[in-house]
Design a protein around this motif. Structure first.
Motif, mmCIF file in Angstrom:
data_model
loop_
_atom_site.group_PDB
_atom_site.id
_atom_site.type_symbol
_atom_site.label_atom_id
_atom_site.label_comp_id
_atom_site.label_asym_id
_atom_site.label_seq_id
_atom_site.Cartn_x
_atom_site.Cartn_y
_atom_site.Cartn_z
ATOM 1 N N CYS A 71 0.865 -1.176 0.000
ATOM 2 C CA CYS A 71 0.000 0.000 0.000
ATOM 3 C C CYS A 71 0.902 1.227 0.000
ATOM 4 N N CYS A 87 -2.794 3.455 -2.924
ATOM 5 C CA CYS A 87 -2.839 2.460 -3.997
ATOM 6 C C CYS A 87 -2.365 1.120 -3.437
ATOM 7 N N VAL A 89 -1.290 -2.687 -4.633
ATOM 8 C CA VAL A 89 -0.923 -3.543 -5.762
ATOM 9 C C VAL A 89 -0.176 -4.768 -5.235
ATOM 10 N N VAL A 95 3.226 0.330 -8.773
ATOM 11 C CA VAL A 95 2.050 1.141 -9.073
ATOM 12 C C VAL A 95 2.319 1.946 -10.340
ATOM 13 N N VAL A 97 1.984 4.859 -11.522
ATOM 14 C CA VAL A 97 1.715 6.219 -11.040
ATOM 15 C C VAL A 97 1.459 7.176 -12.200
ATOM 16 N N VAL A 101 -2.852 5.696 -12.411
ATOM 17 C CA VAL A 101 -3.214 6.545 -11.263
ATOM 18 C C VAL A 101 -3.501 7.969 -11.732
ATOM 19 N N HIS A 104 -6.824 8.022 -13.641
ATOM 20 C CA HIS A 104 -7.986 7.768 -12.787
ATOM 21 C C HIS A 104 -8.299 8.954 -11.872
ATOM 22 N N LEU A 141 -7.271 3.113 -4.399
ATOM 23 C CA LEU A 141 -7.203 2.433 -5.684
ATOM 24 C C LEU A 141 -6.608 1.054 -5.466
ATOM 25 N N ASP A 143 -5.686 -2.613 -7.207
ATOM 26 C CA ASP A 143 -5.538 -3.409 -8.418
ATOM 27 C C ASP A 143 -6.433 -4.638 -8.304
ATOM 28 N N LEU A 182 -3.689 -1.252 -12.598
ATOM 29 C CA LEU A 182 -3.077 -0.297 -11.672
ATOM 30 C C LEU A 182 -1.621 -0.664 -11.422
#
Length: 184
Positions: A71, A87, A89, A95, A97, A101, A104, A141, A143, A182
């Motif tokens: 995270c 985020c 994943v 991530v 980014v 990201v 989104h 967010l 994944d 993601l």
């Protein structure tokens, strides 16, 4: 209790050891009312010296890389305003980014939030930030691959200890948005 993943001999349902968690994580676990029963959120005591993914996997075995997630807190900027988001994943990935990201969140620029900012605003320790107990209103967010994992090993809010929970729990967290791609 034996854990569903990893070589851990002892796990405790997180609701039974709230004092081992940071206050925001303890509140999230203690007040959990999602479809995944709170008793399936497990806490495993671990050495804080090996909290980082690479050290943890080197110590406990490479199979944990495919059973864990990270995270991270990001700062999205647009028009002079900054939005913080988290985020989640799989640990074997990074991530996206600058792609997923940024698109989104509708941001001009996205970067990892400074450590001091992430620690202060989450109330968690760097290297242990978890999506359980994030500040109200933060986008989360996730994944889709994390949701699809049978069980996920992730930080507990502290460098000492990890949480193990069904992947479906992460789609139920406040502010969670599932995003394909993601992770890269």
């Amino acid at each position: 209790m034996r854990t569903p993943i990893g070589p851990f001999d002892h796990a405790v349902p997180a609701p039974d050891c709230l004092d081992e968690l940071t206050p925001p994580v303890a509140r999230a676990v203690g007040g959990w009312q999602g479809e995944v029963p709170a008793a399936q959120i497990l806490y495993v005591d671990t050495d804080p010296a090996i909290a980082d993914t690479a050290a943890f996997v080197a110590h406990f075995g490479p199979e944990l890389l495919d059973q864990s997630a990270n995270c991270v807190v990001v700062a999205a900027k647009r028009g002079g305003e900054t939005t913080l988001a988290a985020c989640v994943v799989p640990s074997a990935a990074r991530v996206d980014v600058n792609g997923a990201v940024r698109r989104h969140l509708g941001a001009r620029k996205v970067s990892f939030a400074p450590m001091e900012t992430a620690v202060e605003l989450t109330g968690m320790e760097y290297g242990g930030i978890t999506p359980l107990g994030l500040p109200d209103g933060w986008p989360l967010l996730v994944d889709s691959a994390v949701r699809d994992m049978p069980y996920v090993l992730i930080g507990s809010g502290r460098r000492r200890g990890k949480i193990i929970a069904p992947g479906t729990l992460f789609a139920e967290l406040p502010g969670a948005e599932l995003i394909d791609g993601l992770a890269i």
